[in-house]
Motif scaffolding. Structure first.
Motif, PDB file in Angstrom:
ATOM      1  N   LEU A 216      25.824  72.325  40.214  1.00  0.00           N
ATOM      2  CA  LEU A 216      26.404  73.437  40.974  1.00  0.00           C
ATOM      3  C   LEU A 216      27.889  73.185  41.224  1.00  0.00           C
ATOM      4  CD1 LEU A 216      25.846  76.145  42.235  1.00  0.00           C
ATOM      5  CD2 LEU A 216      25.193  74.990  44.352  1.00  0.00           C
ATOM      6  N   ALA A 217      28.243  71.921  41.462  1.00  0.00           N
ATOM      7  CA  ALA A 217      29.663  71.580  41.628  1.00  0.00           C
ATOM      8  C   ALA A 217      30.435  71.894  40.344  1.00  0.00           C
ATOM      9  CB  ALA A 217      29.818  70.113  42.004  1.00  0.00           C
ATOM     10  N   LEU A 220      30.939  75.537  40.212  1.00  0.00           N
ATOM     11  CA  LEU A 220      31.985  75.910  41.160  1.00  0.00           C
ATOM     12  C   LEU A 220      33.369  75.652  40.560  1.00  0.00           C
ATOM     13  CD1 LEU A 220      32.621  76.792  44.104  1.00  0.00           C
ATOM     14  CD2 LEU A 220      32.680  74.371  44.678  1.00  0.00           C
ATOM     15  N   ARG A 221      33.508  74.517  39.897  1.00  0.00           N
ATOM     16  CA  ARG A 221      34.818  74.193  39.295  1.00  0.00           C
ATOM     17  C   ARG A 221      35.179  75.203  38.214  1.00  0.00           C
ATOM     18  NH1 ARG A 221      33.979  68.718  40.651  1.00  0.00           N
ATOM     19  NH2 ARG A 221      32.587  68.245  38.938  1.00  0.00           N
ATOM     20  N   ASP A 233      37.606  83.444  46.751  1.00  0.00           N
ATOM     21  CA  ASP A 233      37.202  82.040  46.776  1.00  0.00           C
ATOM     22  C   ASP A 233      35.736  81.921  46.362  1.00  0.00           C
ATOM     23  OD1 ASP A 233      37.238  79.434  49.372  1.00  0.00           O
ATOM     24  OD2 ASP A 233      36.670  79.390  47.258  1.00  0.00           O
ATOM     25  N   ARG A 235      33.740  79.670  46.709  1.00  0.00           N
ATOM     26  CA  ARG A 235      32.890  79.015  47.696  1.00  0.00           C
ATOM     27  C   ARG A 235      32.235  80.001  48.648  1.00  0.00           C
ATOM     28  NH1 ARG A 235      34.162  73.350  48.092  1.00  0.00           N
ATOM     29  NH2 ARG A 235      35.692  72.891  46.482  1.00  0.00           N
ATOM     30  N   LEU A 238      28.566  80.326  48.161  1.00  0.00           N
ATOM     31  CA  LEU A 238      27.689  79.189  48.424  1.00  0.00           C
ATOM     32  C   LEU A 238      27.216  79.162  49.874  1.00  0.00           C
ATOM     33  CD1 LEU A 238      29.742  76.520  46.486  1.00  0.00           C
ATOM     34  CD2 LEU A 238      27.835  77.874  45.657  1.00  0.00           C
TER      35      LEU A 238
ATOM     36  N   LYS B  62      26.694  65.021  52.995  1.00  0.00           N
ATOM     37  CA  LYS B  62      26.823  66.344  53.600  1.00  0.00           C
ATOM     38  C   LYS B  62      26.034  66.494  54.897  1.00  0.00           C
ATOM     39  CE  LYS B  62      23.306  68.486  50.605  1.00  0.00           C
ATOM     40  NZ  LYS B  62      23.054  69.555  49.624  1.00  0.00           N
ATOM     41  N   ARG B 425      35.583  66.859  48.127  1.00  0.00           N
ATOM     42  CA  ARG B 425      36.097  68.000  47.387  1.00  0.00           C
ATOM     43  C   ARG B 425      34.939  68.752  46.748  1.00  0.00           C
ATOM     44  NH1 ARG B 425      37.743  71.930  46.644  1.00  0.00           N
ATOM     45  NH2 ARG B 425      39.276  72.751  45.198  1.00  0.00           N
ATOM     46  N   GLU B 426      33.900  67.990  46.455  1.00  0.00           N
ATOM     47  CA  GLU B 426      32.754  68.600  45.805  1.00  0.00           C
ATOM     48  C   GLU B 426      31.836  69.288  46.803  1.00  0.00           C
ATOM     49  OE1 GLU B 426      32.650  66.468  41.755  1.00  0.00           O
ATOM     50  OE2 GLU B 426      30.752  66.728  42.770  1.00  0.00           O
ATOM     51  N   ILE B 427      32.136  69.161  48.091  1.00  0.00           N
ATOM     52  CA  ILE B 427      31.254  69.777  49.093  1.00  0.00           C
ATOM     53  C   ILE B 427      31.150  71.251  48.766  1.00  0.00           C
ATOM     54  CG2 ILE B 427      33.079  70.245  50.795  1.00  0.00           C
ATOM     55  CD1 ILE B 427      29.607  69.067  51.692  1.00  0.00           C
ATOM     56  N   LEU B 428      29.940  71.696  48.780  1.00  0.00           N
ATOM     57  CA  LEU B 428      29.698  72.970  48.142  1.00  0.00           C
ATOM     58  C   LEU B 428      30.058  74.185  48.971  1.00  0.00           C
ATOM     59  CD1 LEU B 428      26.447  72.133  46.225  1.00  0.00           C
ATOM     60  CD2 LEU B 428      28.817  71.989  45.506  1.00  0.00           C
ATOM     61  N   HIS B 429      30.377  73.987  50.244  1.00  0.00           N
ATOM     62  CA  HIS B 429      30.722  75.181  51.008  1.00  0.00           C
ATOM     63  C   HIS B 429      31.731  74.825  52.078  1.00  0.00           C
ATOM     64  CE1 HIS B 429      30.171  79.145  52.758  1.00  0.00           C
ATOM     65  NE2 HIS B 429      30.237  78.560  53.924  1.00  0.00           N
ATOM     66  N   GLN B 430      32.827  75.551  52.092  1.00  0.00           N
ATOM     67  CA  GLN B 430      33.816  75.364  53.158  1.00  0.00           C
ATOM     68  C   GLN B 430      34.348  76.697  53.636  1.00  0.00           C
ATOM     69  OE1 GLN B 430      36.657  72.864  51.213  1.00  0.00           O
ATOM     70  NE2 GLN B 430      35.798  70.993  52.028  1.00  0.00           N
TER      71      GLN B 430
END
Lengths: 238, 433
Positions: A216-217, A220-221, A233, A235, A238, B62, B425-430
């Motif tokens: 999933l990361a 996202l990238r 965005d 994100r 998510l 997380k 940085r890889e945290i999936l939600h911010q």
């Protein structure tokens, strides 16, 4: 998927639909049609997943959101409290098909802010979603051949529970199963987020959460590399 | 120098024993007891830091903040709940043998009462925090805190009164039978573990933990350095946990803490030996949990056995942890930190060991029977009550976090904070929603 996990996904989606129906039932007698869909989208995007006690915050926000704020908030609040506790049989049908029509510009929607996303369909979130999910599923398939098909089938199976209209259902189902390469029908952000999450849960079941998070990361990238990501965005999905 | 002081000094030089006899020895002893109890209470409190580090380290990044918050706040709510009602239920006048009936909202009492309340509050906090590790990564925060109140106000103190409830008047029914649980292998650790077991049953496993074919998928902790540090701190704190259970500054503390230390060491070695014999990788988490298992096990009998038996107690606790973790996974019961094997299974083993290896009464069948009754009573009280409590919490406020929150991580979902913002940085939600 374990029974518990399936129940969790179903419960979450079912609960969202029930609350949406309740809010629609509560507000419809008190708001003009043009205001009603704006209010419903506001609820859907910002309050549907919050606690029931967020009703006052919702009404505060609604007052600022509409061009003509509702006259008596107390009546609206009472109506909401009353209907949110009612059994499902007493609620109006799910308004999502009409809400989607309003998003596609087929029904007038009245809002205070120009360029409000509820006024017209914005294709950017859909493109970002498509990129994110495509890469997510491709990465999973690299590690586990055959999982893409399973994932696509699983999400397609759960689509009816997400409250989509038949046309949206059909298009999404074909896209997930790889039959069609394009997504074009409007879908709200909450729905897109729900779809990503359903895919996440299914992937956790099939390949485990560690690999799922990693893939999933990657998705996202890939989505963040799109030009559209400057305006939207990824994100948020998510 | 005034005349009175000159005469006193002269008396001290000529007749020292007579003069010293007039010194308040009882008062001096009471002061030393208080200092020891307060110091031991501080050591037991420091175990909370050990639990927090160990549990956070064994969770994914997380969820690190959420685990810490649970550990931090359950001490806070537990301490208040214990003062309001728990201490009275546990140590109040207990004529029935089932629970105390006074000493609630304690105040206006003797100095030693305050010291005992302080020390026992830390024990209650230990019991409540055991569940937090097992239930990590998918428990709603406010639901967990509600459960913490239930544990410290009712579940833990009522059972405690059966074993230790003879402080003021009356006696718990297990104490009347002669049940030995010196510092709480069952009272604190097993009770905490059975509550944890109930919690993980109601919650269900984390997303994707077990595959469709029953295979267990590893969800490695994010920081094993924290796990090791947590283990060391818990070991240190246990010197207060067991040593302070004398309730006084007495010469028995030497043997008690020696047994504590030896059992911890043996527990780690027992765990290592079992991993080696089973041809498993030699895991740090199992090794540290092995020593914790040894500590839990010796807690019941630290004061009643010789060091050789303390080592045996710990040595058998180690494999109990390794096999216990395997068993829970086989049953698809997701215990994030191994709390049930460490505190529950080793707590039961240690309580039995206290009966088996009691100095002067080795392998006494009557004592062994009483120990088994106490172990069973602990389970039959704590587990069903906790199950009911968590089912009720689940029905009302919801015990399990939503799937989307579990995906995003409970740090963000529950606290809007991220444990490692520069490295996630890889945290999936911010996002804002």
């Amino acid at each position: 998927m374990t029974i518990r996990e399936a129940a969790l996904v179903n419960d979450a989606a079912g609960d969202l639909i029930r609350k949406r129906r309740a809010v629609y039932t509560a507000l419809a007698p008190h708001l003009k049609p043009t205001q009603l869909f704006a209010a419903l989208w506001l609820w859907e995007e910002e309050f549907s997943r919050g606690p029931s006690m967020a009703l006052q915050a919702f009404l505060d926000r609604l007052g600022r959101h509409l061009k003509e704020p509702p006259q008596d908030r107390r009546i609206l609040h009472r109506s909401l409290v009353d209907t949110l506790g009612r059994p499902e049989a007493e609620l109006a049908p799910d308004p999502m098909p009409h809400m989607l029509e309003s998003l596609a510009g087929k029904l007038p929607v009245e809002c205070s802010a120009a360029g409000d996303p509820y006024q017209r369909f914005d294709p950017i979130p859909l493109r970002v979603f498509a990129e994110l999910m495509s890469r997510f599923m491709s990465e999973l398939a690299r590690h586990e051949p055959g999982v893409r098909r399973k994932l696509g089938s699983y999400i397609a199976q759960h689509l009816p529970r997400l409250g989509l209209a038949p046309a949206e259902l059909a298009e999404l189902g074909q896209w997930l199963n790889g039959v069609s390469a394009k997504l074009s029908r409007p879908l709200p952000e909450t729905m897109l987020r729900n779809l990503v999450h359903t895919g996440y849960v299914a992937a956790c079941e099939y390949v485990g959460p560690v690999l799922t998070d990693r893939c999933l990361a990657q998705g996202l990238r890939a989505a963040e590399a799109l030009a559209e990501a400057k305006d939207y965005d990824p994100r948020r999905l998510l | 120098m005034p005349t009175l002081q000159r005469r006193a000094l002269l008396g001290l030089c000529l007749f020292p024993s007579t003069v010293l006899a007039e010194v308040d020895l009882a008062g001096l002893q009471a002061s030393m007891d208080t200092v020891w109890l307060a110091s031991a209470a501080a050591l037991v409190f420091f175990m909370q830091a050990g639990f927090a580090l160990l549990e956070s380290g064994m969770s994914r990044a997380k969820n690190a903040v959420n685990v810490l918050m649970k550990n931090y706040v359950d001490v806070c709510v537990g301490s208040i709940a214990f003062w309001v009602v728990g201490y009275g239920l546990m140590f109040g006048t207990n004529h029935s043998g089932w629970f105390g009936s006074d000493r609630f909202l304690l105040g206006g009492v003797e100095h030693l009462d305050y010291s005992l309340l302080l020390f026992q509050t830390m024990f209650a906090a230990t019991a409540v925090t055991i569940a937090s590790g097992a239930m990590a990564e998918r428990t709603r925060y406010e639901a967990y805190v509600l459960g913490a109140v239930g544990i410290t106000a009712v579940i833990y103190p009522v059972f405690g009164s059966w074993v230790w409830g003879s402080l003021y008047s009356g006696q718990g029914w297990l104490a009347r039978l002669g049940f030995i649980d010196f510092a709480g292998s069952t009272v604190v650790h097993s009770v905490g573990a059975w509550v944890a077991l109930a919690g993980i049953i109601v919650l269900g496993p984390r997303l994707g933990r077990y595959g469709a074919s029953g295979e267990t998928r590893g969800l490695p902790g994010h920081n094993l350095t924290l796990v090791a540090l947590g283990g060391f701190i818990l070991w240190l704190g246990w010197f207060g946990f067991n040593g302070g259970s004398t309730g006084a500054a007495d010469t028995g503390i030497g043997l008690i803490n020696l047994n504590t230390h030896l059992s911890a060491a043996a527990g780690a070695l027992g765990s290592l030996a079992s991993m080696w014999l089973l041809r498993q990788p030699i895991l740090l988490t199992h090794t540290i949990n092995g020593s914790l298992g040894g500590l839990v096990a010796i807690t019941a009998g630290a004061a009643v056995m010789e060091p050789a038996f303390a080592i045996l107690t710990g040595l058998l606790a180690g494999p109990t942890v390794v096999l216990g973790v395997w068993l829970l996974d086989k049953l698809q019961l997701d215990d994030v930190v191994g709390a049930v094997p460490v505190h529950g299974f080793c707590g039961a083993w240690g309580t039995l060991a206290a009966g088996l290896f009691q100095t002067g009464k080795l392998f006494d069948p009557v004592q062994i029977t009483v120990q088994l009754i106490g172990i069973a009573a602990g389970f039959l009280w704590a587990f069903p009550l906790a199950l009911l409590m968590y089912l009720l919490v689940d029905k009302t406020v919801g015990l399990r976090a939503e799937g989307l929150d579990e995906q995003r991580g409970l740090d963000f979902s529950e606290h809007h904070e991220i444990g490692y913002p520069e490295f996630q940085r890889e945290i999936l939600h911010q996002g804002d929603n």
